[in-house]
Design a protein around this motif. Structure first.
Motif, short mmCIF file in Angstrom:
data_model
loop_
_atom_site.label_atom_id
_atom_site.label_comp_id
_atom_site.label_asym_id
_atom_site.label_seq_id
_atom_site.Cartn_x
_atom_site.Cartn_y
_atom_site.Cartn_z
N SER A 97 0.86 -1.18 0.00
CA SER A 97 0.00 0.00 0.00
C SER A 97 0.90 1.23 0.00
N GLY A 98 0.29 2.38 -0.21
CA GLY A 98 1.05 3.63 -0.13
C GLY A 98 1.59 3.85 1.27
N VAL A 99 0.78 3.54 2.28
CA VAL A 99 1.24 3.71 3.66
C VAL A 99 2.44 2.80 3.94
N ALA A 100 2.40 1.57 3.45
CA ALA A 100 3.55 0.67 3.65
C ALA A 100 4.79 1.23 2.97
N ALA A 122 1.35 16.75 5.91
CA ALA A 122 1.55 15.36 5.51
C ALA A 122 0.22 14.59 5.51
N TYR A 123 0.17 13.58 4.68
CA TYR A 123 -0.95 12.63 4.67
C TYR A 123 -1.16 12.15 6.11
N ASP A 124 -2.40 12.19 6.59
CA ASP A 124 -2.65 11.94 8.01
C ASP A 124 -2.03 10.64 8.55
N MET A 165 8.82 15.29 3.05
CA MET A 165 8.08 16.36 2.36
C MET A 165 6.85 15.75 1.69
N GLU A 166 5.92 16.61 1.32
CA GLU A 166 4.79 16.19 0.50
C GLU A 166 4.31 17.44 -0.21
N SER A 167 4.34 17.42 -1.54
CA SER A 167 4.02 18.64 -2.27
C SER A 167 3.23 18.32 -3.53
N ILE A 196 10.14 12.36 -0.18
CA ILE A 196 8.95 13.12 -0.59
C ILE A 196 7.84 12.17 -1.00
N ASP A 197 6.64 12.48 -0.52
CA ASP A 197 5.44 11.77 -0.96
C ASP A 197 5.02 12.45 -2.27
N ASN A 198 5.18 11.74 -3.38
CA ASN A 198 4.97 12.31 -4.72
C ASN A 198 3.71 11.75 -5.38
N MET A 218 5.30 6.90 -3.76
CA MET A 218 3.97 7.04 -4.37
C MET A 218 2.99 6.02 -3.81
N ALA A 219 1.77 6.48 -3.56
CA ALA A 219 0.66 5.55 -3.38
C ALA A 219 0.22 5.21 -4.81
N CYS A 220 0.70 4.09 -5.33
CA CYS A 220 0.34 3.68 -6.71
C CYS A 220 -1.15 3.38 -6.80
N THR A 221 -1.75 3.10 -5.62
CA THR A 221 -3.20 2.95 -5.50
C THR A 221 -3.94 4.04 -6.27
N LYS A 222 -3.35 5.24 -6.33
CA LYS A 222 -4.01 6.40 -6.92
C LYS A 222 -3.80 6.41 -8.43
N TYR A 223 -2.94 7.28 -8.94
CA TYR A 223 -2.87 7.46 -10.39
C TYR A 223 -2.14 6.36 -11.16
N SER A 350 -9.57 7.67 -0.86
CA SER A 350 -8.74 7.40 -2.01
C SER A 350 -9.15 8.30 -3.17
N TRP A 351 -8.46 8.17 -4.28
CA TRP A 351 -8.66 9.02 -5.46
C TRP A 351 -7.71 8.52 -6.54
N GLY A 352 -7.71 9.15 -7.70
CA GLY A 352 -6.78 8.75 -8.75
C GLY A 352 -7.38 7.79 -9.75
C1 LIG Z 1 -3.69 7.70 -0.38
C2 LIG Z 1 -2.39 8.32 -0.04
C3 LIG Z 1 -1.37 7.58 0.55
C4 LIG Z 1 -1.56 6.16 1.02
O1 LIG Z 1 -1.82 5.25 0.02
P1 LIG Z 1 -2.60 3.86 0.32
O2 LIG Z 1 -2.30 3.05 -0.88
O3 LIG Z 1 -4.04 4.25 0.47
O4 LIG Z 1 -2.02 3.29 1.58
C5 LIG Z 1 -0.17 8.20 0.77
N1 LIG Z 1 0.04 9.49 0.45
C6 LIG Z 1 -0.92 10.24 -0.11
C7 LIG Z 1 -0.63 11.66 -0.44
C8 LIG Z 1 -2.17 9.69 -0.37
O5 LIG Z 1 -3.13 10.46 -0.88
#
Ligand SMILES: *Cc1c(COP(=O)(O)O)cnc(C)c1O
Length: 410
Positions: A97-100, A122-124, A165-167, A196-198, A218-223, A350-352
């Motif tokens: 996951s993105g969090v992992a 930052a992402y919560d 960072m996260e931008s 950086i969270d990209n 990257m949370a590849c979950t998204k885009y 989520s989103w993307g």
């Molecule tokens: C969703 C998200 C994450 C986490 O991704 P998951 O795959 O949901 O764990 C991390 N950073 C940002 C900015 C996000 O929006």
């Protein structure tokens, strides 16, 4: 997964060609016979004889069969394609996951006694990890104003070991001066790891490593996945940081399924065209919202009303489909009336993906170095939108209905 040498090409071309090694997309006598690597389902990898088995651990290299936890060509192809996305990258590790991915990157560089500097935007769950696990692990986290720029040097002490960072930032979309933060941190202490969270821009719209970061998360979950059907994360690192990132991911036992990797690889190939459409649609809707009397402010990096807009213009090559807007007055109930009146926007995290989404956001809950609403602004109620690939006229008509419901409720 570390990369083979590549020739520089434009990013749109690299997302098409990345990871398509002939030996992963064909057989020994017909290398490269198909376009995509198949789904290699494997736990056990077999060796020719006991001598080969014995030498296995000595050849713990990317792109070599060893054991299922190290992946197989489907995962290797995805990792290599993601490496190709980020100029200056050496290798990519995949996470469930993105969090992992965020926690895996932080654990690769932090030890008990260290101090972590984290953006207040930052992402919560990054903040929750710092306040829970990292605190127990003996790491202290201090939060900084995303607008800090070179001023970050005043926060660096001899125990500072990493910056996250996260931008733009989650929920509030402040754009950070990534090059200034990286330069100031390097000058203060060359051993600080710059993460950086990209997720919002992806490597396509923000070449984070080229701007000075050591790891792009990257949370590849998204885009990257892009179709709301897979959870996946990635960390792409420079040559200096890739070995310890890889070592930590392996020690933690991270592995992603070949099916999920295959879906992510399928999503990645259309990232460029999808992001361009998300960008165009989101911009049109953001500009429309900015003109509505119910809207106090639109927080979209490509609009001058967003903090750090000039930095977005300087460093990014595009904007994606996620942004927030702040309502003019109202109440929690009026905001709920707005969102509940929408029919094309789903309500969910989520989103993307290809579909539009809307949620109420309350940044005050997860800010400590900055305030929400910002000083001098009395409007706390905000909504975050993800603009999907529906027709923008239809989305605007839906939002007009929502804003009308907000007015009627007020
Ligand atoms: C969703 C998200 C994450 C986490 O991704 P998951 O795959 O949901 O764990 C991390 N950073 C940002 C900015 C996000 O929006």
């Amino acid at each position: 997964m570390a990369k083979p040498p590549t020739t520089p090409q434009s990013p749109a071309t690299r997302i098409i060609t990345g990871g398509r090694r002939a030996e992963w997309t064909g057989t020994a006598d017909q290398p490269g016979a198909v376009v995509n690597p198949p789904v290699w389902r494997a736990s056990t990898h077999l060796y020719a004889d006991t001598a080969a088995l014995k030498s296995g651990p000595q050849t713990n290299e990317d792109g070599r069969f060893f054991y299922g936890r190290r992946g197989s060509p489907t995962q290797w192809a995805l990792a290599e394609a993601l490496t190709a996305l980020e100029p200056g990258a050496h290798g990519t590790m995949l996470y469930p996951s993105g969090v992992a991915a965020i926690t895996g990157a932080l654990l690769a560089v932090l030890s008990p006694g260290d101090v972590l500097l984290m953006t207040d935007s930052a992402y919560d769950p990054s903040r929750s990890f710092a306040e829970g696990f990292l605190k127990r692990f003996g790491v202290e986290t201090r939060y900084y104003d995303p607008q800090i720029g070179a001023g970050i040097s005043s926060l660096i002490c001899d125990r500072t070991r990493a910056i996250l960072m996260e931008s733009p930032g989650s929920l509030t979309f402040e754009v950070q001066d990534v090059p200034a933060i990286c330069q100031a941190a390097r000058a203060a202490n060359p051993d600080i790891a710059l993460l950086i969270d990209n997720t919002w821009a992806t490597g396509l719209f923000l070449p984070a490593l080229a701007l000075g970061a050591d790891m792009s998360i990257m949370a590849c979950t998204k885009y990257i996945v892009g179709h709301s059907d897979v959870m996946l994360g990635s960390v792409t690192a420079t040559e200096a940081f890739y070995p310890r990132l890889r070592h930590t991911a392996q020690a933690l036992g991270h592995v992603v399924s070949p099916d999920d990797s295959w879906l992510a690889l399928r999503g990645l190939r259309t990232l460029d065209v999808r992001l361009r459409q998300h960008q165009a649609s989101a911009l049109r809707i953001a500009h429309w919202l900015a003109e509505q009397p119910q809207v106090a402010r639109v927080l979209h990096p490509a609009l001058p009303s967003c903090p750090g807009h000039d930095l977005w213009q300087r460093d990014f090559t595009g904007s994606s489909g996620l942004f927030s807007f702040v309502l003019n007055g109202g109440s929690d109930a009026a905001r709920a009336a707005l969102i509940d009146a929408l029919t094309l926007f789903g309500i969910g995290y989520s989103w993307g993906g290809f579909e539009s989404l809307a949620i109420p956001v309350d940044p005050a809950r997860c800010r400590s170095a900055t305030s929400w609403p910002p000083a001098g602004d009395a409007n706390p109620y905000a909504v975050r939108l993800h603009i999907g690939l529906e027709d923008t006229d239809d989305l605007i008509a839906d939002l007009a209905k929502g804003l009308h419901a907000f007015t009627m409720h007020a």
